[in-house]
Design an enzyme around this catalytic site. Structure first.
Site, PDB file in Angstrom:
ATOM      1  N   ARG A 147       0.937  -1.150   0.104  1.00 31.60           N
ATOM      2  CA  ARG A 147      -0.094   0.050   0.054  1.00 31.60           C
ATOM      3  C   ARG A 147       0.974   1.010  -0.144  1.00 31.60           C
ATOM      4  O   ARG A 147       1.838   1.442   0.953  1.00 31.60           O
ATOM      5  CB  ARG A 147      -0.922  -0.034   1.240  1.00 31.60           C
ATOM      6  N   HIS A 150       1.960   6.751   2.334  1.00 29.27           N
ATOM      7  CA  HIS A 150       0.986   7.825   2.362  1.00 29.27           C
ATOM      8  C   HIS A 150       0.731   8.341   3.583  1.00 29.27           C
ATOM      9  O   HIS A 150       1.428   8.155   4.547  1.00 29.27           O
ATOM     10  CB  HIS A 150      -0.367   7.285   1.764  1.00 29.27           C
ATOM     11  N   HIS A 152      -2.736  10.642   5.793  1.00 28.70           N
ATOM     12  CA  HIS A 152      -4.190  10.969   5.800  1.00 28.70           C
ATOM     13  C   HIS A 152      -4.518  12.045   7.030  1.00 28.70           C
ATOM     14  O   HIS A 152      -3.758  12.038   8.169  1.00 28.70           O
ATOM     15  CB  HIS A 152      -4.896  10.128   5.357  1.00 28.70           C
ATOM     16  N   GLU A 156      -5.286   6.147  12.091  1.00 23.92           N
ATOM     17  CA  GLU A 156      -5.495   4.807  11.519  1.00 23.92           C
ATOM     18  C   GLU A 156      -5.267   3.838  12.726  1.00 23.92           C
ATOM     19  O   GLU A 156      -4.096   3.725  13.111  1.00 23.92           O
ATOM     20  CB  GLU A 156      -4.762   4.757  10.505  1.00 23.92           C
ATOM     21  N   HIS A 195       3.372   6.629   6.363  1.00 21.41           N
ATOM     22  CA  HIS A 195       3.567   5.001   6.700  1.00 21.41           C
ATOM     23  C   HIS A 195       3.236   4.230   5.438  1.00 21.41           C
ATOM     24  O   HIS A 195       2.872   4.646   4.341  1.00 21.41           O
ATOM     25  CB  HIS A 195       2.321   4.853   8.011  1.00 21.41           C
ATOM     26  N   GLU A 218     -10.738   5.897   1.508  1.00 21.55           N
ATOM     27  CA  GLU A 218      -9.369   5.270   1.273  1.00 21.55           C
ATOM     28  C   GLU A 218      -8.996   6.149  -0.198  1.00 21.55           C
ATOM     29  O   GLU A 218      -7.865   5.559  -0.344  1.00 21.55           O
ATOM     30  CB  GLU A 218      -9.939   3.896   1.102  1.00 21.55           C
ATOM     31  N   HIS A 334     -22.826   2.546  25.726  1.00 15.37           N
ATOM     32  CA  HIS A 334     -21.335   2.852  26.147  1.00 15.37           C
ATOM     33  C   HIS A 334     -21.614   4.414  26.370  1.00 15.37           C
ATOM     34  O   HIS A 334     -22.194   5.114  25.651  1.00 15.37           O
ATOM     35  CB  HIS A 334     -20.602   2.632  25.085  1.00 15.37           C
ATOM     36  N   GLU A 339     -20.686   3.085  18.733  1.00 20.45           N
ATOM     37  CA  GLU A 339     -19.730   1.864  18.493  1.00 20.45           C
ATOM     38  C   GLU A 339     -19.985   1.316  17.100  1.00 20.45           C
ATOM     39  O   GLU A 339     -21.083   1.179  16.631  1.00 20.45           O
ATOM     40  CB  GLU A 339     -20.585   0.658  19.302  1.00 20.45           C
ATOM     41  N   HIS A 378     -28.178  -2.266  23.392  1.00 19.61           N
ATOM     42  CA  HIS A 378     -27.924  -2.983  22.625  1.00 19.61           C
ATOM     43  C   HIS A 378     -27.377  -4.396  23.290  1.00 19.61           C
ATOM     44  O   HIS A 378     -26.793  -4.355  24.414  1.00 19.61           O
ATOM     45  CB  HIS A 378     -26.948  -2.620  21.404  1.00 19.61           C
TER      46      HIS A 378
HETATM   47 MN    MN Z   1      -2.931   4.789   6.063  1.00 18.37          MN
HETATM   48 MN    MN Z   2     -21.340  -2.347  23.041  1.00 18.09          MN
END
Ligand code: MN
Ligand code: MN
Length: 440
Positions: A147, A150, A152, A156, A195, A218, A334, A339, A378
Site C-alpha cells: 500500500r 501515504h 491522511h 489509523e 506510513h 481510502e 457505552h 460503537e 444493545h
Molecule cells: Mn493509512
Molecule cells: Mn457495545
C-alpha cells in the site's frame, strides 16, 4: 393471578395487567376507573384498545399475536437469499418499533478497488449515514505488494486478519518505527504521520483499518507519487537534487497498491535506521487475539485494548468479544461514544433501542459492519453454531460500558420495584455484577 382477573381481561393483555395489579399505585388508585376495568370493558365492547403503545395503537402483546400466520406472509417479490441472511428485519421481533436509521452494512456490498497486488473496499458514513465517528477499510495485499507510502487526516487503527505485513511510520522528530505484524496484531498511526504497509512472504495478508473520521475515504489520502508528480521539476531539483531526466522517471500517476520485491529481514531495516529507529513509542500491538481477557465466563470472553495498554492508540479504543453459541454479550451501552462493529467470525443478531421507543433488530455475519448510536442500549446474541467474534470500536481514548444488569443490581429494593413492577425476589435473580457475556 386471581380467578377474578382471568374473567375480566383478554388473554392478550394478561401480562400487562398483572404488572399493573402488583404496583402500589394500582392498589391505592380510586377503584371507579382502574385501568383493568376500563380495558376489560373496552375489549368486551370490541373497541380499539387504548394502551401505552401510543401511536401504534396496540399493546406489545397484541403485536406479538399479530405477527403470525397470514399477517406476516410475504406473497410478492422477495430476495430470499438476503432474507435468509437477515431474518430479523424481515420478520421482526414484536418488540421492534419504528424505523431507526440504518445500522448494518457489509463489506461484501461495497465497491472493490481491485489492482494488481490486491484490493481495498470500505464502509464509511456514505454506507451507514449515522456513523460519523469511525469508518472502516478492508484491504488485501499479496506477498511483496505495497500500500503506497501515504498519510491522511484521520488516525489509523488496524488489525491483521490473516497473513503478515511489514509496517513503518515516521514521527515528526525524524525517527522511524518499523515492525512486522501477523494475524491478531494491531497498529496505530497518528494522523499526518507518513506510513507504509507491505505484504510479506506466503499468501500475503488481509487486514481491517479503522479511521476516526466517519467520512474518511481510502481514495482520499496523500500519496507520495501524486505529491512528487505535481511539484515543478526545477523545484524538485532544488529540493531533492534530482535532474529533470530523473524527474521524468518518477511515477506520473498514483501507485496506490502495487507489487514489489519482498523486503529483506526486519533486522536489516532496523540496522539501516540505526540511531533513528524509534524504540520508545510502540506503534504495533502483538497478540490481541490471544491476550488475557478482561472478562471471561462460560459464555465467552472480552478483551479490551485502549490507550491504557496501547498508549499510542490515543483516540481509538477496542473490545474484542467472543460469544459462544446461544450466549449473549449482555444488554449494555457505552457512555462515551458510538460503537462501530466489525464481525470477524460466526453470526448473531443485535437489537438497538433508542429514544422515543425506537427499536430495531438486525442480523450480522462475518464481514459485516454494525453501528450503535452513542448511548443506545444493545445486546449481541450468537445465533450460529460456532463462536462469534466481533470488534467493538470507539473514537475514545478509553473503553467504557454500562451494564444494565449491574445497574439493576445496584438499585435499592423500592427503587427497583417501583420501576420494574416485579417482586423483589424476581428482581434479585439478575446477575449481581458486570458479567459481559452471559452463557446460554
Ligand atoms: Mn493509512
Ligand atoms: Mn457495545
Amino acid at each position: 393471578m386471581s380467578s377474578e382477573s382471568k374473567e375480566t381481561q383478554t388473554p392478550a393483555i394478561a401480562g400487562a395487567d398483572e404488572n399493573v395489579q402488583d404496583t402500589p399505585a394500582a392498589q391505592t388508585r380510586p377503584d371507579s376507573f382502574s385501568r383493568r376495568s376500563f380495558v376489560g370493558a373496552a375489549a368486551m365492547a370490541g373497541a380499539t384498545l387504548v394502551s401505552a403503545a401510543g401511536a401504534f395503537g396496540q399493546t406489545l402483546q397484541d403485536r406479538e399475536a399479530g405477527r403470525t400466520g397470514d399477517s406476516a406472509s410475504d406473497p410478492g417479490p422477495d430476495n430470499q437469499a438476503l432474507a435468509a441472511f437477515n431474518p430479523d428485519p424481515n420478520s421482526p421481533p414484536f418488540t421492534d418499533r419504528g424505523n431507526p436509521a440504518p445500522f448494518w452494512h457489509s463489506f461484501n456490498l461495497s465497491a472493490k478497488r481491485l489492482q494488481g497486488g490486491g484490493w481495498t473496499r470500505q464502509v464509511t458514513e456514505r454506507e451507514i449515514g449515522q456513523s460519523r465517528d469511525l469508518a472502516g477499510v478492508n484491504m488485501r495485499l499479496t506477498a511483496g505488494t505495497f500500500r503506497e507510502l501515504h498519510w491522511h487526516l484521520a488516525n489509523e487503527w488496524a488489525i491483521m486478519l490473516t497473513g503478515r505485513a511489514r509496517v513503518s511510520v515516521m514521527q515528526p522528530d525524524g525517527r522511524m518505527f518499523i515492525d512486522d505484524v501477523e494475524k491478531g496484531d494491531l497498529w496505530y498511526f497518528p494522523a499526518g504521520y507518513p506510513h507504509s504497509i507491505q505484504g510479506l512472504e506466503g499468501p500475503g495478508c488481509e487486514f481491517l483499518l479503522v479511521f476516526d473520521q466517519g467520512d474518511f475515504s481510502e481514495d482520499d489520502t496523500f500519496l507520495l507519487s501524486e505529491m512528487m508528480a505535481h511539484i515543478p521539476p526545477d523545484v524538485i531539483q532544488k529540493n531533492m537534487g534530482w535532474s529533470r531526466a530523473e524527474w521524468d522517471k518518477l511515477p506520473q500517476d498514483a501507485l496506490y497498491i502495487f507489487p514489489a520485491d519482498l523486503p529483506g529481514p526486519l533486522e536489516d531495516d532496523k540496522r539501516f535506521l540505526g540511531s533513528r529507529l524509534e524504540t520508545k513509542n510502540q506503534y504495533t500491538f502483538h497478540g490481541a487475539m490471544t491476550m488475557k481477557p478482561v472478562a471471561e465466563t462460560a459464555g465467552g470472553s472480552a478483551c479490551v485494548i485502549d490507550s491504557t495498554i496501547f498508549p499510542v492508540s490515543k483516540n481509538i479504543a477496542t473490545g474484542i468479544v467472543t460469544v459462544k453459541p446461544g450466549a449473549i454479550r449482555e444488554l449494555h451501552w457505552h457512555p462515551n461514544g458510538s460503537e462501530w462493529q466489525y464481525w470477524m467470525q460466526g453470526k448473531g443478531r443485535m437489537t438497538i433501542t433508542y429514544t422515543e421507543a425506537k427499536a430495531r433488530t438486525m442480523d450480522f455475519n462475518a464481514g459485516d459492519v454494525g453501528f450503535v448510536p452513542n448511548m443506545a442500549a444493545h445486546y449481541i446474541e450468537n445465533t450460529g453454531n460456532q463462536d462469534l467474534i466481533f470488534l467493538e470500536m470507539f473514537k475514545t481514548p478509553q473503553y467504557q460500558s454500562i451494564s444494565v444488569n449491574e445497574w439493576i443490581s445496584l438499585m435499592p429494593d423500592k427503587m427497583a420495584q417501583a420501576h420494574l413492577k416485579l417482586p423483589v425476589s424476581t428482581i434479585r435473580r439478575v446477575p449481581g455484577r458486570q458479567y459481559t457475556i452471559l452463557p446460554k
